[in-house]
Design an enzyme around this catalytic site. Sequence first.
Site, PDB file in Angstrom:
ATOM      1  N   THR A  26      -0.725  -5.157  -6.712  1.00  0.00           N
ATOM      2  CA  THR A  26       0.468  -4.853  -7.507  1.00  0.00           C
ATOM      3  C   THR A  26       0.895  -3.389  -7.435  1.00  0.00           C
ATOM      4  O   THR A  26       1.970  -3.038  -7.928  1.00  0.00           O
ATOM      5  CB  THR A  26       0.235  -5.207  -8.990  1.00  0.00           C
ATOM      6  OG1 THR A  26      -0.875  -4.441  -9.482  1.00  0.00           O
ATOM      7  CG2 THR A  26      -0.032  -6.689  -9.162  1.00  0.00           C
ATOM      8  N   LYS A  27       0.071  -2.537  -6.837  1.00  0.00           N
ATOM      9  CA  LYS A  27       0.369  -1.100  -6.847  1.00  0.00           C
ATOM     10  C   LYS A  27       1.489  -0.753  -5.866  1.00  0.00           C
ATOM     11  O   LYS A  27       1.803  -1.510  -4.950  1.00  0.00           O
ATOM     12  CB  LYS A  27      -0.897  -0.298  -6.504  1.00  0.00           C
ATOM     13  CG  LYS A  27      -2.040  -0.489  -7.497  1.00  0.00           C
ATOM     14  CD  LYS A  27      -1.666   0.012  -8.878  1.00  0.00           C
ATOM     15  CE  LYS A  27      -2.845   0.086  -9.833  1.00  0.00           C
ATOM     16  NZ  LYS A  27      -3.347  -1.226 -10.259  1.00  0.00           N
TER      17      LYS A  27
END
Length: 382
Positions: A190-191
């Site tokens: 998700t980064k």
Amino acid sequence: MKLAPIPMLDLSRQYTIVGEEIQAALAEIGRAGRFVLGKEVQAFETAAAAMLGTTHAIGCSSGTEALWLALDAAGVRPGDKVITSPFSFFATASAILRCGAQPVMADIDPVTFNLSPLTVTAILERNSDIKAVLPVHLYGQCADFDALNRLKIKHNLLLVEDAAQAFGAKWNGIPAGALGDSAAFSFYPTKNLSAWGDAGLVTTSDDTIADRANLLHVHGMRERYFHEIVGWNARMDTMQAAVLLIKLRHIEQWNLDRARIAARYHWLFADSGLTLGTSADAADLVLPQTDPRATHVWHQYVIRSSRRNDLRAHLTASGIGTEIYYPLSLHQQQALASLDYVPGDFPHSECAAREVLAIPIFPELREDEQDRVVEAIVAFHA
């Protein structure tokens, strides 16, 4: 006609940009059979260090491992006390505990959500045995390193950055990862800069810290089967390094795209007729703010609402993804009850946990999707 859902994050859109190149790189690794500590790991470490302005970068298996490595390698030892934020992901505190040290919580700044230098100062004035401070660059904005550096010098502290959400962020033009004695990044999918699985990075410009981090993450070995210290298996997989090496070439543009989307959200909300303010009790919404000294990379776009749970339910019913980062402060987590904090100890953190709501932001988010997000929030307040 039913409209398509708007996800919090859609990595399939990013795949259309880099997927074929990554697949080719992974196939080459498979053909060569270099799955552990292949040349891609060192290539990524070198490129990441150059981008972040540090002398050293050590790839590792996750952001959680990176936090532990960054703390231990910097000199945090059993019995030490480390000040950090109660408004963060659990690994911020658990990494301190893994070092055998004690997390000491300090409340956040209610505007930036980052560790408040004022509350840190108050703790330091009462305690002469603090070893380190672990500020979190939450949501992609750096903590106040002007104030934290002054405290570091005055109290002879270690400063270790939790930069898990802040690859590419800057403070006064200095990249996150180059501000403290050491730093930890996460490349969870998700980064902003994401692997195809778990991966992390430790950065430092201190040769001694880098040497210990390098030893720790391969079982304490320089020469195979000869162990100088008790380390751990915290290596970065070659395949994850290959993914990250390709995505690294895009991260600056992707962060610029996030900033453009955040600016457009600001404009759309300002033009929406909603009451905006600095207190969720006195306004429909509180929008995120950027410190003028910071370069925000907008890992998340987080609004505040006194009716957060109802608003989230409304957006879910409208097919719009949201997330709460984070619904319970660390000092209230059952697993950390031994720290002996009680509700009310950190009012700004607890208030944020009741009010924050992250809405969709990723580089490929379309303007019509942004329009729908804002229109749904306006409809909720109608």
